[in-house]
Structures are given as C-alpha cells and as structure tokens.
Design a protein around this motif. Structure first.
Motif, PDB file in Angstrom:
ATOM      1  N   LYS A   8     -71.939   4.249   9.867  1.00 55.56           N
ATOM      2  CA  LYS A   8     -72.944   4.461   8.817  1.00 55.56           C
ATOM      3  C   LYS A   8     -72.407   5.414   7.744  1.00 55.56           C
ATOM      4  O   LYS A   8     -72.585   5.171   6.551  1.00 55.56           O
TER       5      LYS A   8
ATOM      6  N   ILE B 261     -75.569  -1.758  -1.211  1.00 51.93           N
ATOM      7  CA  ILE B 261     -75.816  -1.590   0.222  1.00 51.93           C
ATOM      8  C   ILE B 261     -75.639  -2.922   0.941  1.00 51.93           C
ATOM      9  O   ILE B 261     -74.975  -3.008   1.976  1.00 51.93           O
ATOM     10  N   ASP B 262     -76.227  -3.975   0.395  1.00 49.67           N
ATOM     11  CA  ASP B 262     -76.103  -5.304   1.002  1.00 49.67           C
ATOM     12  C   ASP B 262     -74.648  -5.772   1.010  1.00 49.67           C
ATOM     13  O   ASP B 262     -74.172  -6.328   2.007  1.00 49.67           O
TER      14      ASP B 262
ATOM     15  N   GLN C  49     -79.342  -1.111  -3.940  1.00 58.10           N
ATOM     16  CA  GLN C  49     -79.658  -2.040  -2.858  1.00 58.10           C
ATOM     17  C   GLN C  49     -78.637  -3.180  -2.788  1.00 58.10           C
ATOM     18  O   GLN C  49     -78.232  -3.592  -1.706  1.00 58.10           O
TER      19      GLN C  49
ATOM     20  N   MET D  45     -77.555   1.058   6.043  1.00 60.02           N
ATOM     21  CA  MET D  45     -78.151   2.258   5.472  1.00 60.02           C
ATOM     22  C   MET D  45     -79.279   1.869   4.529  1.00 60.02           C
ATOM     23  O   MET D  45     -79.472   0.692   4.271  1.00 60.02           O
ATOM     24  N   THR D  46     -79.994   2.856   4.028  1.00 61.12           N
ATOM     25  CA  THR D  46     -81.095   2.620   3.095  1.00 61.12           C
ATOM     26  C   THR D  46     -80.792   3.312   1.768  1.00 61.12           C
ATOM     27  O   THR D  46     -79.858   4.118   1.675  1.00 61.12           O
ATOM     28  N   VAL D  47     -81.606   3.015   0.782  1.00 54.63           N
ATOM     29  CA  VAL D  47     -81.485   3.698  -0.513  1.00 54.63           C
ATOM     30  C   VAL D  47     -81.695   5.193  -0.318  1.00 54.63           C
ATOM     31  O   VAL D  47     -81.008   6.017  -0.928  1.00 54.63           O
TER      32      VAL D  47
ATOM     33  N   THR E 143     -72.618  -3.628   3.521  1.00 56.17           N
ATOM     34  CA  THR E 143     -73.017  -4.007   4.881  1.00 56.17           C
ATOM     35  C   THR E 143     -72.349  -5.318   5.281  1.00 56.17           C
ATOM     36  O   THR E 143     -71.779  -5.432   6.377  1.00 56.17           O
TER      37      THR E 143
ATOM     38  N   CYS F 111     -71.924   4.498   3.783  1.00 57.11           N
ATOM     39  CA  CYS F 111     -72.500   5.294   2.694  1.00 57.11           C
ATOM     40  C   CYS F 111     -71.412   5.769   1.735  1.00 57.11           C
ATOM     41  O   CYS F 111     -71.603   5.770   0.514  1.00 57.11           O
TER      42      CYS F 111
ATOM     43  N   ASP G 236     -80.827   6.992   2.228  1.00 59.70           N
ATOM     44  CA  ASP G 236     -79.572   7.568   2.729  1.00 59.70           C
ATOM     45  C   ASP G 236     -78.609   7.863   1.589  1.00 59.70           C
ATOM     46  O   ASP G 236     -77.922   8.886   1.586  1.00 59.70           O
TER      47      ASP G 236
END
Length: 131
Positions: free
Chosen positions: A54, A29-30, A26, A4-6, A33, A58, A8
């Motif tokens: 996903k 997220i890393d 971030q 996902m991204t920031v 993931t 999140c 999201d």
C-alpha cells in the motif's frame, strides 16, 4: 478494489482534492492498482494488501501527481527530460518494481523434495551381490 483511497493520498500530500482533481487522483489510483496487481500476479479483493504494498502504491500515485503529463522520465542533474509518445504515461518505476518483487506470486511449475526420517532408505545392493 483499489489498494488505496483518495483520503490516503490526501494525508500523504497534505492536500484536499476537489472537483476534477479528485477524478485525476482516482484515475491514478485505479491505474497504479491495476499495474501493481498485474505485476504481482494477484489481487487484493478479499484481503487487505501488506502495508508495504500500500505504501509503494501511494508513493507511485504521488510520483505521477508530481509529473507533468507527457513526461516519461526526468532528471534534475543536467536537466534531462524524456517525453512519452501520445500523452500521459502511467507505469511503475524501476525502484517500486524492485521492492515489490518479494510480494510477487511465483509462476510456473516447481517441485519440492520430501525427505522423512520415518521412511527407511531403500536397500542398496553392494557390488559383491549381497543385499
């Protein structure tokens, strides 16, 4: 490639992250993931993850954003809080692991029995000696 991204996370939390907050999001997220890819035994570098994976990723980032650093587990009823050794803990919740199991790559050796109506059964001799 992160699941996902920031952006999201911003949509889901209804917040815009700036400065150090972006770095924290971030990093989470890393971390999430990596934990999910390790749990599943696969990566999504060339193909997009299933939407459910996903969504669960999140959800885990949001959970960690709402948890104070150093707290490993917290219960609201009867105010039970467990602290981690050495600071922030990023780990997948039991609930998310249970939901991810269906996407998990199976490991180990397996076998498949192949049966075809095109191949006749072998001739079985009867006890009287006639084929």
């Amino acid at each position: 490639m992160p699941l996902m991204t920031v952006a999201d996370i911003e949509v889901r939390t209804k917040q815009v992250y700036e400065g150090e907050d972006i770095d924290q999001v971030q990093a989470l997220i890393d971390d999430v993931t990596g934990l999910i890819e390790d749990f599943l035994g696969l990566t999504y570098e060339t193909v997009a993850p299933p939407r459910a994976v996903k969504a669960l990723a999140c959800m885990e980032v949001r959970r960690h954003l709402n948890t104070d650093p150093g707290i490993a587990a917290e219960r609201v009823g009867d105010l039970n809080t467990n602290y981690a050794h050495g600071g922030a803990v990023v780990a997948l919740s039991d609930d998310v692991e249970a939901k991810l199991r269906r996407y998990r790559r199976r490991r180990g050796i397996g076998s498949i029995r192949v049966i075809s109506h095109l191949v006749p059964d072998p001739v079985v001799e009867d006890p009287g000696g006639t084929p």
